[in-house]
Design an enzyme around this catalytic site. Structure first.
Site, short mmCIF file in Angstrom:
data_model
loop_
_atom_site.label_atom_id
_atom_site.label_comp_id
_atom_site.label_asym_id
_atom_site.label_seq_id
_atom_site.Cartn_x
_atom_site.Cartn_y
_atom_site.Cartn_z
N CYS A 275 -22.45 46.74 -23.30
CA CYS A 275 -23.18 46.12 -24.42
C CYS A 275 -25.03 45.46 -24.02
O CYS A 275 -25.31 46.11 -24.88
CB CYS A 275 -22.13 45.25 -25.07
SG CYS A 275 -20.55 45.98 -25.33
N1 SAJ Z 1 -23.35 38.04 -16.61
C1 SAJ Z 1 -24.16 37.82 -15.80
N2 SAJ Z 1 -24.57 36.41 -16.20
C2 SAJ Z 1 -23.27 35.91 -17.26
C3 SAJ Z 1 -23.25 36.93 -18.16
C4 SAJ Z 1 -22.95 37.51 -17.75
O1 SAJ Z 1 -24.84 37.60 -14.51
O2 SAJ Z 1 -24.07 34.45 -16.92
C5 SAJ Z 1 -23.51 39.87 -16.39
C6 SAJ Z 1 -21.95 40.29 -15.80
O3 SAJ Z 1 -21.67 40.65 -14.40
C7 SAJ Z 1 -21.63 42.08 -16.75
C8 SAJ Z 1 -22.84 42.05 -17.80
O4 SAJ Z 1 -23.60 40.64 -17.99
O5 SAJ Z 1 -22.61 43.04 -15.83
C9 SAJ Z 1 -22.48 41.81 -18.98
O6 SAJ Z 1 -21.99 40.60 -18.81
P1 SAJ Z 1 -20.62 40.09 -20.09
O7 SAJ Z 1 -20.04 39.20 -19.77
O8 SAJ Z 1 -21.55 40.20 -21.20
O9 SAJ Z 1 -19.78 41.36 -20.49
P2 SAJ Z 1 -20.15 42.55 -21.48
O10 SAJ Z 1 -20.97 43.66 -21.45
O11 SAJ Z 1 -18.26 43.29 -21.98
O12 SAJ Z 1 -19.42 42.25 -23.20
C10 SAJ Z 1 -18.75 41.72 -24.29
C11 SAJ Z 1 -20.21 41.61 -25.21
N3 SAJ Z 1 -19.13 41.94 -25.98
C12 SAJ Z 1 -19.52 42.68 -26.89
O13 SAJ Z 1 -20.20 42.74 -27.58
C13 SAJ Z 1 -18.10 42.83 -28.65
C14 SAJ Z 1 -20.54 40.09 -25.12
O14 SAJ Z 1 -21.40 40.20 -26.62
C15 SAJ Z 1 -19.79 39.62 -25.37
O15 SAJ Z 1 -20.10 37.98 -25.63
C16 SAJ Z 1 -19.33 39.19 -23.75
O16 SAJ Z 1 -17.97 40.31 -23.65
C17 SAJ Z 1 -18.36 38.35 -22.86
O17 SAJ Z 1 -18.43 37.12 -23.59
O18 SAJ Z 1 -17.24 38.63 -22.52
#
Ligand code: SAJ
Length: 454
Positions: A275
């Protein structure tokens, strides 16, 4: 509202309506399962016959759906998975959950949606409700679905009904699932919206109606662009703190004690997943068509994409403290998946870090208990090494990219091997050999250097 509308509404309310999910991946399969659980007959269409076979065998390939649950759903006789789009002839409402990736040059690739629409046109009949769930730019529902069906002479809101409702599946999230995550939905007309709300309300706890598909399409992109921009911001702050000799992790912990007006994000080696790296590019691409150039989105993308390079440069500084260079060093990457406790490698920054170490002449390997292998840029399959502390001791440097909770951090840090910690995973261990992303490289004194290198 016409007869088609009332017939479909009645069928939905009585659960006589036959539902359909196109695309049985991490979004579509849980959605289909929830629909069956709520008593509907559901047709599941996917091009991958291996998925269909696994479903019939009750073998789940989606982390959040157990094989038991899938088997129960199949045994109910109300779930009909197939690769044959002809099944569309017998369905009343279709939810489209196919991928929307980026092309090589970071433009939207809506080819999967186009293929589905071509098949809907082949088996089109009056009275059907179509809801697009795939994350995409504002205007997609109108441009790729409404216009196509209207070109056949069908009238939206009368002959067919059309909505957009963004998927909000967060893989491996144990708290939020298809049923309890609020679902935004926008309809092309009032009748479309009313039917969309009616059908989704039967298997989603909270449905959030909005005034148009564009508002729903935009809401999803803003949700995830918000994350990309904030992650990029804190990544930039991490590099600033590194330069200033301040521990960014301690700073964030201090800042988040503010009970209002602050939301913590954490630096890392880059961003991965299905995403966050992609959704903002859909938005900036569409905005350019309006001659609007989003500097935030482009800057966030470049800042986040730069993090693997920052990690490798920092590795070079750390090895330098031990009079070594990256070239010819043995480097072990700990964790390759894009986020903890899953094996999903999509867009994982660890893959880029791996390639950059290789390009710099290092002998690089990785250990990940979940992501057991991947194909590198040259198409070579790379396998995770076994968990072997004796072997880990032989590396010149280790780089923690994914903070899986099942890693034995105490045992790893006690090896005395220099570690670049990109996730503050070793925060409770005070060791001169642990170097943090977002903090300056502490100098190894001469005496210590002899001890480690000797
Ligand atoms: N990340 C960072 N720092 C942060 C948060 C995330 O470096 O503070 C990185 C993570 O390591 C990862 C990437 O960003 O590599 C994405 O992380 P993510 O927590 O956003 O996980 P995703 O990609 O699974 O995002 C999903 C999304 N869900 C949908 O689109 C339905 C996102 O909107 C959600 O907010 C997220 O999950 C979530 O909250 O877990």
């Amino acid at each position: 509202m016409n007869k088609q509308y009332h017939n479909l509404l009645e069928a939905i309310e009585s659960k006589e309506a036959v539902l359909c999910v196109v695309g049985l991946g991490y979004v579509g399969l849980p959605l289909a399962v929830e629909m069956v659980k709520q008593g509907f007959k559901v047709v599941g269409i996917d091009l991958d016959s291996r998925k269909i076979d696994k479903i019939y065998r009750g073998e789940s390939y989606i982390h959040d759906i157990s094989s038991n649950t899938l088997n129960e759903v199949v045994q109910s006789g109300r779930f009909i998975p197939t690769t044959d789009y002809a099944a569309l002839r017998d369905v009343d409402a279709v939810s489209i959950c196919v991928p929307t990736p980026l092309s090589e040059n970071q433009d939207p690739d809506t080819s999967y949606i186009v293929t589905v629409v071509e098949n809907i046109k082949r088996y089109m009949r009056k009275g059907i409700l179509i809801t697009l769930e795939s994350t995409t730019y504002p205007g997609t529902t109108e441009e790729l679905i409404q216009r196509e069906l209207e070109s056949m002479g069908y009238v939206v809101g009368e002959d067919f009904f059309l909505c957009f409702s963004p998927e909000r599946v967060d893989p491996s999230n144990s708290k939020f699932n298809t049923f309890n995550t609020p679902k935004v939905i926008g309809g092309t007309t009032e009748a479309c919206l009313a039917l969309g709300v009616a059908v989704y309300s039967r298997y989603v706890e909270t449905v959030v109606p909005v005034s148009s598909p564009k508002v729903a399409e935009m809401s999803k992109l803003i949700e995830n662009t918000f994350r990309s921009v904030n992650i990029a911001f804190i990544n930039e702050m991490a590099m600033m703190c590194d330069r200033m000799g301040i521990d960014v992790w301690e700073v964030i912990d201090a800042a988040k004690t503010k009970p209002f007006g602050f939301m913590p994000f954490y630096p890392g080696p880059g961003i991965g997943g299905h995403c966050i790296p992609l959704d903002p590019m859909y938005l900036s691409w569409k905005a350019k068509g309006f001659r609007f150039y989003s500097q935030f989105i482009e800057l966030a993308q470049s800042t986040n994409d730069n993090m693997p390079y920052y990690v490798v440069n920092k590795t070079s500084k750390i090895l330098n403290e031990y009079a070594k260079s990256i070239k010819k060093s043995n480097i072990l990457i700990l964790g390759m998946a894009y986020k903890p406790d899953i094996g999903d490698l999509r867009e994982s920054p660890g893959l880029e870090v791996y390639e950059l170490y290789k390009d710099s002449g290092a002998a690089v390997e990785y250990y990940d208990p979940y992501a057991t292998s991947f194909k590198d840029k040259a198409g070579v399959t790379v396998h995770s090494v076994e968990y072997d502390l004796e072997k880990f001791k032989t590396y010149d440097c280790m780089v923690l990219v994914t903070n899986h909770t099942n890693l034995d951090y105490s045992a790893i840090v006690s090896l005395g091997v220099p570690i670049l910690d990109t996730r503050n995973a070793f925060k409770e261990f005070k060791s001169p050999h642990v170097y943090k992303l977002g903090h300056s490289v502490q100098h190894v004194d001469e005496q210590e250097e002899v001890l480690v290198v000797g």
